[in-house]
Design an enzyme around this catalytic site. Structure first.
Site, short mmCIF file in Angstrom:
data_model
loop_
_atom_site.label_atom_id
_atom_site.label_comp_id
_atom_site.label_asym_id
_atom_site.label_seq_id
_atom_site.Cartn_x
_atom_site.Cartn_y
_atom_site.Cartn_z
N ASN A 1 16.99 -64.41 21.78
CA ASN A 1 16.61 -63.20 22.50
C ASN A 1 17.74 -62.71 23.38
O ASN A 1 18.43 -61.73 23.05
CB ASN A 1 15.34 -63.47 23.32
N ASP A 2 18.00 -63.38 24.47
CA ASP A 2 19.00 -62.88 25.41
C ASP A 2 20.40 -62.82 24.82
O ASP A 2 21.20 -61.97 25.20
CB ASP A 2 19.01 -63.74 26.67
N VAL A 3 20.70 -63.72 23.87
CA VAL A 3 22.07 -63.73 23.33
C VAL A 3 22.36 -62.53 22.43
O VAL A 3 23.49 -62.30 22.03
CB VAL A 3 22.38 -65.03 22.54
#
Lengths: 479, 100
Positions: free
Chosen positions: A407-409
């Site tokens: 997700n965040d990456v």
């Protein structure tokens, strides 16, 4: 054996270890490099047994060597690749324990003992003890025996500062007091070190684990090196120093990849949970037990919102039309143990003549390189595993990016959303690909708490919500 | 005194040399690198053997025993798991039947 001869042998063995590490810079020669290092270590142990007057300690030493070896064989065979982070955590801790005990026994038994030896013993005690308790907490967290969430006690910072100050004060006091009291002060140093390590690790959340594990890897080496100074053993100093720098280097790499500074991880962030980027970008479900995540998954799987852009009926067309595909694995893949399915997907896509590669973010997973090991375990060619900087320019020319539990990456907000915790964090440019299939547990923001604009309904993004394994099954069925 | 200076110098030299070499290890291999470093930090086994052999009480011997077991686990499991992992990394045409 004369000191000169031992220095010479130590130099040779240290060079052997360094040569082994050099061989690890290439995958083809890495296994050989590891064996070269192991051989040097074996030689070092044999030489130590030969040159030490063992006397009646022989029986303890033999029992120790045998028991340790038996436990190791069992552990080496039993450990699963998904458990590597806690395994490394545990080994960090045991290294710290052993160095602390070596320093403690130096204080208690070695005579004569000069100021240099006493001071370095005190340092080794402190570093060894904090490595031990910190690593045990980290390993228990990774193993799910302790909460993966950051735990912050009232006055946490003050407690940490207090423990650190006591440690420092005792290290300074040690060489100034009589040797007869050295052991008592040493034990106090151990207590302060244990407290500091505990306080440091307990406030670390799942996403900061790669940094924590790397740092403790470093301190376990430093503890050995300082114990080596106390004992005047040059080989301990050299090899411990190598381990220390390796861990420090990995810590730096992890910090850079997460856009965090080391002091932030050590003393800061945890007090404000929203200020903690989830690098491995797993959905929040990751913070609960994996069993729970999987049990809940079927109920959620069909819950694709009506207006969520393309529907699953387009899936076969998307997969067949794409000529080039990049797969992005994240911690969500590890939690749902979906590697086998990823391998099946890879085989199907490859046999259809498509170009498939993997994009690995440096902090995906719970320790450096975690994703690579999981994918190698299911026999995926390592040449397909690409580092972030190498593959980022290629996303624009790629037809399809498949994101599995990350997700965040891949969150483009890292480039634009100034003031958010992930702003400035290097990401995989998946958004540049022609089309995206996102397999995620839900559309909640990742660990960093920053909404991912990719989840907004749009024509080029297909969301497959639910357990990664089920989503992969859906994809495989449509091929 | 000179001995102590040598020890500190060796520490600095090893750290710098190690840093340079480890920099070349690709991130692909960072997990096996760390477990390999676990094994190397077991070098403290040499130290704990030396102090266990010093004349001391049974309690001291037992503490030494614990330290030896911990260090041996580091060395043997460290190298063992690293070897297991590195053998999994296979590329292109190396797909033989060997498995762990």
């Amino acid at each position: 054996m004369s000191d000169t001869l031992y220095y010479l042998i130590s130099a040779l063995l240290s060079l052997g270890v360094l040569y082994g590490i050099r061989l690890m810079s290439q995958v083809r020669t890495a296994a050989l490099g590891n064996r070269v290092s192991a051989l040097c270590m074996l030689a070092a142990i044999v030489i130590t047994l030969y040159r030490t007057q063992l006397g009646d300690s022989l029986v303890y030493i033999i029992i120790g060597l045998l028991a340790g070896t038996l436990i190791s064989i069992f552990m080496t065979i039993k450990v699963r690749m998904i458990q590597m982070p806690q395994m490394v955590g545990l080994l960090n801790g045991l290294g710290g324990l052993s160095s602390a005990l070596a320093a403690l026994l130096t204080l208690a038994l070695k005579r004569p003992l000069g100021g240099f030896e006493v001071t370095t013993s005190g340092l080794a005690l402190a570093v060894g003890a904090l490595t031990f308790s910190g690593s045990m907490v980290a390993a228990l967290k990774l193993h799910g025996k302790l909460s993966q969430k950051p735990v912050v006690y009232p006055g946490h910072r003050w407690l940490s500062a207090f423990a650190a100050l006591v440690m420092l004060a005792l290290i300074v006091l040690l060489p100034l007091t009589a040797l007869s009291r050295a052991l008592a002060l040493g034990l106090l140093t151990v207590a302060a070190g244990l407290l500091f390590g505990w306080l440091f690790a307990i406030r670390v959340g799942g996403a900061d684990m790669p940094i924590t594990i790397s740092l403790l890897n470093s301190t376990s080496g430093v503890a050995a090196a300082i114990a080596g100074m106390a004992l005047g053993d040059i080989l301990l100093v050299a090899v411990g120093g190598i381990v220390g720098s390796s861990g420090l280097l990995l810590t730096q790499i992890m910090c850079r990849a997460m856009n965090r500074s080391l002091p932030q991880v050590l003393f800061g962030g945890a007090a404000q949970p929203q200020a903690r980027p989830e690098a491995s970008a797993a959905p929040p479900a990751v913070e609960t037990a994996p069993e729970v995540a999987q049990a809940e998954a079927p109920a959620q799987e069909q819950a694709v919102p009506q207006d969520a852009g393309p529907s699953q009926e387009d899936l076969p067309a998307w997969l067949t039309q794409a000529q080039s595909v990049i797969i992005i694995p994240g911690y969500g893949m590890a939690v749902s143990q979906a590697q086998e399915k990823v391998k099946q997907l890879l085989d199907r896509l490859q046999s259809a003549g498509k170009k498939v590669r993997f994009a690995i973010h440096p902090v995906a997973g719970r320790m450096p390189g975690h994703m690579n090991v999981l994918l190698a375990e299911v026999d995926i060619d390592y040449e397909l595993l690409c580092e972030m900087d190498d593959i980022n320019p290629d996303f624009a020319g790629t037809d399809l990016a498949i994101i599995i539990g990350a997700n965040d990456v891949v969150n483009p907000a890292a480039n634009t959303a100034q003031g958010t915790p992930i702003y400035g964090m290097p990401i995989l440019d998946a958004a540049q690909a022609g089309r995206l299939i996102i397999c995620n547990f839900d559309t909640q923001p990742g660990y960093a708490g920053v909404d991912n604009p990719l989840y907004q309904p749009q024509a080029k993004v297909m969301l497959l919500l639910g357990d990664a394994k089920d989503s992969l099954d859906t994809m495989l069925a449509s091929l | 005194m000179s001995n102590q200076i040598i020890l500190v110098l060796v520490f600095i030299a090893a750290t710098l040399l190690g840093y340079k070499l480890i920099h070349a290890v690709p991130s692909l291999l960072h997990t096996p690198l760390m477990s390999g470093m676990n094994a190397l930090s077991g070098i403290t086994l040499l130290g704990i053997i030396a102090v266990t052999a010093l004349p001391g009480s049974t309690l001291a011997r037992l503490a030494g025993l614990v330290g030896i077991i911990a260090a041996v686990i580091n060395v043997v499991s460290g190298f063992g798991v690293t070897d297991r992992m590195l053998r999994m990394f296979r590329g292109g045409h190396e797909h033989t039947g060997e498995d762990t």
